[in-house]
Design a protein around this motif. Structure first.
Motif, PDB file in Angstrom:
ATOM      1  N   ASP A 191      -4.750  -6.768  -3.105  1.00 43.71           N
ATOM      2  CA  ASP A 191      -4.030  -5.114  -2.662  1.00 43.71           C
ATOM      3  C   ASP A 191      -4.028  -4.088  -3.351  1.00 43.71           C
ATOM      4  O   ASP A 191      -4.405  -3.385  -3.025  1.00 43.71           O
TER       5      ASP A 191
ATOM      6  N   ASN B  56       2.037   1.641  -3.431  1.00 43.16           N
ATOM      7  CA  ASN B  56       0.882   2.016  -4.132  1.00 43.16           C
ATOM      8  C   ASN B  56       1.327   3.819  -4.295  1.00 43.16           C
ATOM      9  O   ASN B  56       0.454   4.529  -4.742  1.00 43.16           O
ATOM     10  N   GLU B  57       1.049   4.010  -2.442  1.00 42.08           N
ATOM     11  CA  GLU B  57       0.718   5.031  -2.470  1.00 42.08           C
ATOM     12  C   GLU B  57       1.767   6.625  -2.861  1.00 42.08           C
ATOM     13  O   GLU B  57       0.906   7.797  -3.335  1.00 42.08           O
TER      14      GLU B  57
ATOM     15  N   TYR C  75      -6.607  -0.779  -3.747  1.00 38.84           N
ATOM     16  CA  TYR C  75      -5.930   0.129  -3.132  1.00 38.84           C
ATOM     17  C   TYR C  75      -6.131   1.253  -4.361  1.00 38.84           C
ATOM     18  O   TYR C  75      -6.137   2.846  -4.224  1.00 38.84           O
TER      19      TYR C  75
ATOM     20  N   SER D 146      -8.711  -1.646   1.023  1.00 37.02           N
ATOM     21  CA  SER D 146      -7.786  -2.719   0.887  1.00 37.02           C
ATOM     22  C   SER D 146      -8.430  -3.486   1.149  1.00 37.02           C
ATOM     23  O   SER D 146      -7.612  -4.675   1.436  1.00 37.02           O
ATOM     24  N   THR D 147      -7.157  -3.494   2.816  1.00 33.11           N
ATOM     25  CA  THR D 147      -6.460  -5.208   3.961  1.00 33.11           C
ATOM     26  C   THR D 147      -7.135  -5.584   3.870  1.00 33.11           C
ATOM     27  O   THR D 147      -7.378  -6.734   3.560  1.00 33.11           O
TER      28      THR D 147
ATOM     29  N   ASP E 234       0.679  -0.888  -0.068  1.00 35.81           N
ATOM     30  CA  ASP E 234       0.064  -0.174   0.383  1.00 35.81           C
ATOM     31  C   ASP E 234       0.918   1.510   0.359  1.00 35.81           C
ATOM     32  O   ASP E 234       0.628   2.455  -0.611  1.00 35.81           O
TER      33      ASP E 234
ATOM     34  N   ARG F 122      -8.255   4.759  -4.312  1.00 34.94           N
ATOM     35  CA  ARG F 122      -8.060   5.761  -4.495  1.00 34.94           C
ATOM     36  C   ARG F 122      -8.659   6.829  -5.338  1.00 34.94           C
ATOM     37  O   ARG F 122      -8.624   8.114  -5.372  1.00 34.94           O
TER      38      ARG F 122
ATOM     39  N   ARG G 180      -8.222   4.459   2.548  1.00 33.29           N
ATOM     40  CA  ARG G 180      -7.772   3.447   1.155  1.00 33.29           C
ATOM     41  C   ARG G 180      -6.392   1.795   2.141  1.00 33.29           C
ATOM     42  O   ARG G 180      -6.644   0.817   1.322  1.00 33.29           O
ATOM     43  N   ASN G 181      -6.495   2.296   3.036  1.00 30.81           N
ATOM     44  CA  ASN G 181      -5.242   1.487   3.868  1.00 30.81           C
ATOM     45  C   ASN G 181      -6.123   0.453   4.214  1.00 30.81           C
ATOM     46  O   ASN G 181      -5.933  -0.649   4.057  1.00 30.81           O
TER      47      ASN G 181
END
Length: 235
Positions: free
Chosen positions: A143, A74-75, A147, A167-168, A71, A151, A163-164
């Motif tokens: 995941d 990804n961020e 994410y 998705s998780t 994540d 977003r 978001r975290n």
């Protein structure tokens, strides 16, 4: 009570090392964490503990940190980097499994004391190994996709927790469902016992995901030279 208190410290230390790995080594540190945490999680899962009267396995903290790592990639660097990290973790898990299975085939020396212990830890049944590999691969790629999708609707910096956690918490349930289905269905467990294993394992991951959220905010504020590619988000 001891396992509860020690477990809280165990979680904090694990997440602190996650932060330290990124703070010291940047994006390369996140890739390194993926590789190390993947292996450690699959070693720790061999140990069971009693907590709140429930028998559970270790490894959940390391496993949740894998979602945190993908994540964070990804961020800050985009979906492609996160997907690459998942493939790296998958490669690490396969490599470790194959090499250790080959190591166990060697006939131990007369003075050897490690073979039996290594056999217990790494001599996993093919079904458990298949369950772990399949669950990791499917849930981690899910995941990354989730994410990026979340977003689009919650892009603000302050909405990182959405978001975290969003998705998780979804992908970790898929992970738990796949692992428990492949590993335990048809192995003599009643449906009630199987459901207990499924939901207690997921609840632990759910709680750990929430606990890890502040660490994600801290990590997101670290800056390194390669962060020039960081994706813009709304305030």
């Amino acid at each position: 009570m001891f396992n509860l208190l020690w477990g809280a410290l165990f979680v904090l230390v694990g997440f602190a090392f996650f932060l330290l790995c990124y703070r010291l080594f940047g994006k390369k540190g996140l890739y390194a964490w993926i590789g190390v945490a993947t292996v450690i999680a699959n070693i720790q899962v061999a140990k069971t503990i009693d907590l709140f009267g429930i028998t559970m396995t270790l490894g959940n903290t390391m496993y949740v940190s894998l979602y945190m790592t993908s994540d964070l990639l990804n961020e800050k660097f985009g979906r492609a980097e996160a997907r690459k990290a998942v493939w790296f973790g998958f490669f690490t898990l396969i490599m470790t499994t194959i090499i250790m299975q080959m190591a166990l085939v060697f006939k131990p020396g007369t003075e050897d004391f490690a073979q039996d212990s290594l056999q217990v830890i790494f001599g996993l049944m093919p079904r458990l190994a298949l369950a772990s590999l399949t669950a990791y691969f499917v849930s981690q790629l899910l995941d990354v996709r989730l994410y990026a999708w979340i977003r689009r609707f919650y892009p603000k910096r302050s909405q990182l927790w959405i978001r975290n956690n969003g998705s998780t918490m979804i992908s970790s349930f898929v992970d738990t469902l796949i692992f428990c289905s492949i590993a335990f269905l048809g192995e003599g467990y009643s449906m009630g016992t199987w459901l207990e294993i499924l939901f207690t394992t997921y609840i632990i991951k759910f709680v750990l995901t929430a606990v890890g959220t502040p660490f994600m905010y801290i990590a997101r504020n670290f800056h390194h030279e390669e962060d020039g590619a960081e994706l813009p988000v709304q305030s």
